[in-house]
Design a protein around this motif. Structure first.
Motif, PDB file in Angstrom:
ATOM      1  N   GLU A   1       0.824  -1.204   0.000  1.00  0.00           N
ATOM      2  CA  GLU A   1       0.000   0.000   0.000  1.00  0.00           C
ATOM      3  C   GLU A   1       0.859   1.255   0.000  1.00  0.00           C
ATOM      4  O   GLU A   1       0.531   2.235  -0.675  1.00  0.00           O
TER       5      GLU A   1
ATOM      6  N   ARG B   1       1.941   1.849  -3.531  1.00  0.00           N
ATOM      7  CA  ARG B   1       0.841   2.430  -4.308  1.00  0.00           C
ATOM      8  C   ARG B   1       0.700   3.923  -4.012  1.00  0.00           C
ATOM      9  O   ARG B   1       0.598   4.740  -4.933  1.00  0.00           O
TER      10      ARG B   1
ATOM     11  N   ASP C   1      -5.981  -2.982  -7.851  1.00  0.00           N
ATOM     12  CA  ASP C   1      -4.823  -3.093  -6.958  1.00  0.00           C
ATOM     13  C   ASP C   1      -3.551  -2.532  -7.584  1.00  0.00           C
ATOM     14  O   ASP C   1      -2.485  -2.585  -6.981  1.00  0.00           O
TER      15      ASP C   1
ATOM     16  N   ARG D   1      -8.155 -12.741  -8.160  1.00  0.00           N
ATOM     17  CA  ARG D   1      -8.791 -11.422  -8.145  1.00  0.00           C
ATOM     18  C   ARG D   1      -9.292 -11.042  -9.530  1.00  0.00           C
ATOM     19  O   ARG D   1     -10.365 -10.446  -9.658  1.00  0.00           O
TER      20      ARG D   1
END
Length: 179
Positions: free
Chosen positions: A61, A64, A78, A104
């Motif tokens: 995260e 990102r 994602d 996913r």
């Protein structure tokens, strides 16, 4: 490079999420430019970067967030998408588990519509095609767990170079090998 090589999408698999998390914004911008320039010189309009090793979810995260705030990235599920120099779109996917990436991607396809083509498109999205060339930073004796689907139809080139030492020469040699 000759753009007639039919190279449209390059995938670079290198570094761990932990290494990515310790990469500075300036280093990320340089890395994105490097990958985009090599892809462009090879005739590709798309490049994807995925890790070859794991790390913590909070590291993923933070990568990102860094790419969005410091590299003009846009979140896409994602992943983070960056329109890099040379007009190449670079997708950064900090998910180190290829099985999870496939699960996913398939979750967004109804059972009646599930096919190899739709799953390939979902795994590669937003790129319009699966990678033609996969460049793996690491040993040729081990395939990273992050690569499951992407190896089906792609050419593979290995370099025993660490993430921090990736340079233009490595990418140019891989694209030359592809051609």
């Amino acid at each position: 490079m000759d753009a007639a090589t039919n190279l449209t999408h390059v995938l670079l698999c290198g570094g761990s999420i932990s290494e990515w998390a310790s990469t500075s914004p300036d280093e990320w911008r340089a890395r994105l430019d490097l990958v985009a320039a090599a892809a462009h010189n090879g005739g590709a309009a798309w490049a994807t970067i995925i890790p070859n090793g794991g790390g913590r979810d909070d590291d993923s995260e933070s990568v990102r967030e860094l790419l969005i705030s410091s590299c003009d990235g846009v979140r896409y599920a994602d992943r983070v998408v960056v329109l890099a120099r040379h007009g190449v779109t670079v997708i950064v996917d900090p998910l180190a588990d290829g099985q999870t990436r496939i699960a996913r991607a398939s979750a967004h396809i109804t059972k009646s519509q599930l096919s190899e083509q739709r799953l390939g498109a979902a795994v590669s999205a937003p790129a319009p095609a699966e990678p033609d060339l996969v460049i793996i930073l690491g040993s040729a004796t081990e395939l990273p767990q992050s690569l499951v689907w992407e190896l089906a139809y792609a050419e593979i080139v290995f370099f025993e170079a660490p993430w921090q030492q990736l340079d233009a020469e490595h990418l140019e040699m891989a694209i030359d090998d592809f051609t």
